[in-house]
Design a protein around this motif. Structure first.
Motif, PDB file in Angstrom:
ATOM      1  N   SER A 134       0.834  -1.200   0.000  1.00 18.30           N
ATOM      2  CA  SER A 134       0.000   0.000   0.000  1.00 18.30           C
ATOM      3  C   SER A 134       0.866   1.247   0.000  1.00 18.30           C
ATOM      4  N   GLU A 135       1.871   1.236   0.856  1.00 18.99           N
ATOM      5  CA  GLU A 135       2.796   2.374   0.899  1.00 18.99           C
ATOM      6  C   GLU A 135       3.448   2.606  -0.461  1.00 18.99           C
ATOM      7  N   ASP A 136       3.922   1.543  -1.097  1.00 17.61           N
ATOM      8  CA  ASP A 136       4.612   1.673  -2.384  1.00 17.61           C
ATOM      9  C   ASP A 136       3.686   2.260  -3.448  1.00 17.61           C
ATOM     10  N   VAL A 137       2.444   1.789  -3.478  1.00 21.15           N
ATOM     11  CA  VAL A 137       1.507   2.274  -4.494  1.00 21.15           C
ATOM     12  C   VAL A 137       1.179   3.751  -4.261  1.00 21.15           C
ATOM     13  N   GLN A 138       0.930   4.141  -3.010  1.00 20.83           N
ATOM     14  CA  GLN A 138       0.627   5.544  -2.744  1.00 20.83           C
ATOM     15  C   GLN A 138       1.828   6.430  -3.079  1.00 20.83           C
ATOM     16  N   ARG A 139       3.029   5.960  -2.793  1.00 22.92           N
ATOM     17  CA  ARG A 139       4.211   6.756  -3.161  1.00 22.92           C
ATOM     18  C   ARG A 139       4.298   6.904  -4.684  1.00 22.92           C
ATOM     19  N   GLY A 140       3.898   5.855  -5.404  1.00 17.10           N
ATOM     20  CA  GLY A 140       3.886   5.956  -6.859  1.00 17.10           C
ATOM     21  C   GLY A 140       2.900   7.000  -7.347  1.00 17.10           C
ATOM     22  N   VAL A 141       1.722   7.046  -6.734  1.00 15.70           N
ATOM     23  CA  VAL A 141       0.731   8.062  -7.082  1.00 15.70           C
ATOM     24  C   VAL A 141       1.307   9.456  -6.838  1.00 15.70           C
ATOM     25  N   LEU A 142       1.919   9.641  -5.672  1.00 17.60           N
ATOM     26  CA  LEU A 142       2.424  10.965  -5.309  1.00 17.60           C
ATOM     27  C   LEU A 142       3.631  11.377  -6.131  1.00 17.60           C
ATOM     28  N   SER A 143       4.369  10.403  -6.674  1.00 15.12           N
ATOM     29  CA  SER A 143       5.493  10.764  -7.545  1.00 15.12           C
ATOM     30  C   SER A 143       4.997  11.420  -8.820  1.00 15.12           C
ATOM     31  N   ARG A 144       3.782  11.074  -9.244  1.00 15.78           N
ATOM     32  CA  ARG A 144       3.202  11.658 -10.454  1.00 15.78           C
ATOM     33  C   ARG A 144       2.266  12.816 -10.156  1.00 15.78           C
ATOM     34  N   VAL A 145       1.585  12.767  -9.009  1.00 12.29           N
ATOM     35  CA  VAL A 145       0.637  13.825  -8.626  1.00 12.29           C
ATOM     36  C   VAL A 145       1.007  14.273  -7.209  1.00 12.29           C
ATOM     37  N   PRO A 146       2.041  15.091  -7.056  1.00 14.37           N
ATOM     38  CA  PRO A 146       2.547  15.429  -5.719  1.00 14.37           C
ATOM     39  C   PRO A 146       1.508  16.090  -4.807  1.00 14.37           C
ATOM     40  N   GLY A 147       0.531  16.777  -5.378  1.00 16.33           N
ATOM     41  CA  GLY A 147      -0.459  17.468  -4.561  1.00 16.33           C
ATOM     42  C   GLY A 147      -1.709  16.668  -4.273  1.00 16.33           C
ATOM     43  N   HIS A 148      -1.687  15.373  -4.520  1.00 15.47           N
ATOM     44  CA  HIS A 148      -2.862  14.518  -4.299  1.00 15.47           C
ATOM     45  C   HIS A 148      -3.076  14.385  -2.785  1.00 15.47           C
ATOM     46  N   ALA A 149      -4.011  15.183  -2.263  1.00 18.86           N
ATOM     47  CA  ALA A 149      -4.183  15.254  -0.803  1.00 18.86           C
ATOM     48  C   ALA A 149      -4.637  13.934  -0.209  1.00 18.86           C
ATOM     49  N   ARG A 150      -5.548  13.238  -0.901  1.00 18.55           N
ATOM     50  CA  ARG A 150      -6.063  11.991  -0.332  1.00 18.55           C
ATOM     51  C   ARG A 150      -4.998  10.899  -0.346  1.00 18.55           C
TER      52      ARG A 150
END
Length: 685
Positions: A226-242
């Protein structure tokens, strides 16, 4: 130029996805006939597909201005206004389209989308249902209905809608994602993960689907993934608050509190009105060793000010219309009317309220309905399903229901409704059971506790007035699936254990447990919690204990299992070790019910005194200590007293069953008397 023919050609080109050609043809038409509304509609569609929202709005408005008698023009403008997040105007245009053409399916779909844009989810459901009545095979209406049904809590129907869409459009990415969302809410976590996987196969790299997948992985206990996937999201969308918030959740559940706190702080910065981010930031503060009760109060007050300080409160009539002899109408607000610690601590008392003194009304935000939910509903005078309803709407329902006293059962935990209380819909408002700390909300008048949970002199850590119930603030309802206590001999190696969550099991706690193990040669430690079947998480916890000098072969780490298996697991535990500064709640009660005495360090915080309160109801105050050194000493003392441990193994269940800790009638009577007294004596408005 044959304008009608060219208009038809431009629409055909647009439908085929040949946007440049469609725009060229529409432009040629407008060069000849500038007031041709259909050409403006084509251009609006092209601009929208290209993401040129301002130009799309300009063209759609022009088409509507030229000929406001065309329902398609109104519907198209509504659709673009939805994309522009202008929900109220979108609703007006979609309504105009449905008035002009009551059977126009797209107009009803756009009306539903306009309602969603305004967070009017139940109105959206009605609009999408109307579209489907008109055209049962409209996959767009079905997909949107499935999406919004998930938001109002109708998860089974939401899943069915998504499955119907997938029958018509196999592999449709949005439908697979919606199906995953519904299955996740239904508790079918493995199936949800598969659905998200299929969605990502069709739409690789979709940040929103990956975000949803990460939540499912977290709920499955696959915390590192879960941590790895969320970090992947944030690497592309740094401002993704959720995603930032839920990365914090994955870290918190691994016990990595400092890292989690950083993520929650970022989430609040990204989304200053995010109640989940604030709630997670506060609950993390309760788990961390630093922070005095007074500092915790300040943090809670600041959070509430940020979220609700600007609300306009209603004018309340000073006169009390109630008859002196009338029962109090007490409303209870919670998402936890079910198999949940709150449900298990409240249900027996709730079912014991006397009708001539209390009319109990439930405002339920429960996701998964179960047998406990049915029991709460049967015992309630009235029941309001608030899933998917805005806080302001729920506050209006509370006022309309004539609620005298409104009780929060959630505090700053998941799916809380403190925003309802901030709107002051009842004359007297209390918080109880669900959150072992102050709420920090000025609109909450009182906090229900007991003399151990909040001792005399601790009031300065609360914005609420303290109501102390004489024999405990909860009534534990024992599980029917609990196995018999495994009495055993009590001799041989001593096994210490904790089944608390990992966010409570901090490095400081582990180091203290290591002192106990090192002081009791031959002893073992058994930990069981969601996430410990994640190899990376287990390696970290095992490593922390090894660094403190404990051999790996003395440590057993287990992930989560069924509740019956969990209870049976206490059969090998001799002594329960409580966490600090956030103690066990339901976990401690279950250990005691299974005959396992629990040693606790009761600090100054309310959240660290729950187990102490339970122990005081079964005559085990001696297991409550006030320092780390005393905690270690008490655990070792109990380890050396085989006779005491054997007798407690045999007696604890009876002590609980026959005492105040499991007496629902006692809880109902004490709570009712305390609330009646507060109602009479407190000047709260």
């Amino acid at each position: 130029m044959d304008v009608p023919s060219e208009i038809r050609r431009s629409f055909e080109l647009f439908a085929a996805g040949r946007l440049d050609e469609a725009a060229n043809v529409a432009g040629e038409v407008l060069a000849v006939s500038p007031e041709e509304p259909s050409a403006h509609r084509v251009l609006a569609g092209v601009f929208l597909r290209r993401g040129q929202l301002d130009q799309a709005l300009e063209s759609a408005r022009r088409a509507w201005e030229i000929d406001p008698s065309v329902p398609e023009a109104a519907a198209n403008l509504a659709a673009i206004l939805v994309e522009a997040r202008q929900g109220e105007e979108a609703e007006r245009m979609a309504r105009r389209a449905t008035e002009m053409a009551p059977d126009f399916v797209s107009a009803w779909v756009n009306l539903g989308l306009a309602f969603r844009c305004q967070s009017r989810q139940h109105d959206a459901v009605d609009a999408f249902r109307r579209a489907i009545q008109l055209q049962p095979g409209h996959h767009g209406a079905l997909a949107n209905l499935g999406n919004v049904l998930c938001e109002v809590g109708e998860y089974a129907e939401a899943a069915e809608c998504s499955r119907r869409v997938l029958q018509m459009r196999p592999g449709m990415v949005a439908a697979e994602n919606n199906l995953g969302n519904a299955l996740l809410k239904l508790g079918q976590i493995d199936e949800a993960i598969l659905a998200y996987g299929r969605a990502l196969a069709g739409g690789p790299g979709d940040a929103e689907i990956e975000y949803n997948l990460a939540i499912a992985l977290e709920q499955a206990g696959r915390l590192s993934e879960s941590e790895d996937v969320q970090r992947g999201v944030l690497s592309r969308v740094p401002g993704h608050a959720r995603a930032t918030n839920n990365l914090g959740v994955a870290l918190k559940l691994q016990g990595r509190l400092d890292e989690a706190a950083d993520q929650f702080e970022r989430a609040v910065q990204h989304s200053p009105q995010s109640t989940p981010a604030f709630a997670n930031r506060l609950s993390t503060m309760l788990c961390r060793p630093s922070g005095s009760p007074e500092e915790i109060l300040v943090a809670h007050r600041e959070a509430c000010d940020s979220l609700w300080a600007g609300l306009e409160l209603p004018t309340v009539d000073d006169a009390d219309p109630r008859s002196v002899d009338a029962p109090l109408r007490i409303g209870f607000v919670s998402p936890d009317f079910g198999h949940h610690p709150v449900g298990r601590f409240l249900l027996s008392g709730f079912e014991s309220f006397e009708a001539h003194r209390v009319q109990a009304v439930c405002f339920s935000d429960r996701i998964q309905v179960d047998a406990f939910t049915d029991r709460f509903r049967s015992a309630a005078e009235d029941w309001f399903d608030i899933r998917g309803r805005d806080d302001s709407v729920v506050a209006g329902w509370v006022r309309d229901a004539g609620i005298d006293v409104l009780v929060d059962l959630t505090g700053h935990t998941g799916r809380h409704r403190l925003g309802v209380f901030a709107r002051r819909p009842a004359r007297l408002q209390l918080t109880w059971i669900g959150y072992p700390s102050t709420t920090g909300l000025p609109a909450i008048d009182g906090l229900v506790a007991d003399e151990v949970l909040v001792p005399e002199g601790a009031e300065t850590a609360f914005c609420e007035r303290i109501i102390r119930l004489a024999d405990g603030h909860i009534s534990y309802l024992p599980p029917v699936d609990a196995p018999d206590v495994d009495v055993g001999s009590g001799s041989g190696e001593v096994v210490f254990g904790s089944f608390n969550k990992l966010d409570k099991t901090t490095p400081v706690v582990l180091a203290t447990w290591a002192r106990i193990l090192l002081g009791q040669p031959g002893s073992r430690l058994v930990l069981r919690s969601r996430g410990l079947d994640d190899p990376r998480v287990a390696e970290r916890f095992g490593g922390l204990l090894a660094e403190a000098g404990v051999d790996r072969d003395r440590i057993s780490l287990h992930g989560w299992v069924s509740h019956a298996e969990l209870l049976a697991g206490y059969g090998e535990i001799d002594i329960g070790l409580d966490t600090f500064p956030f103690s066990g709640g339901l976990t401690s009660c279950e250990a005691l019910w299974m005959g396992v005495p629990v040693v606790t360090w009761a600090g100054r915080r309310m959240c660290g005194r729950q187990t102490a309160s339970f122990l005081s109801r079964v005559g085990l105050e001696d297991l409550v200590v006030g320092s780390e050194d005393k905690y270690v000493e008490k655990a070792l003392e109990l380890a050396g007293d085989v006779a005491l441990r054997r007798s407690l193994r045999q007696e604890l269940r009876g002590r609980m069953r026959d005492g105040p800790l499991c007496d629902g009638q006692r809880l109902a009577t004490e709570f009712t008397s305390a609330v009646e007294r507060a109602w009479r004596e407190w000047d709260v408005l």
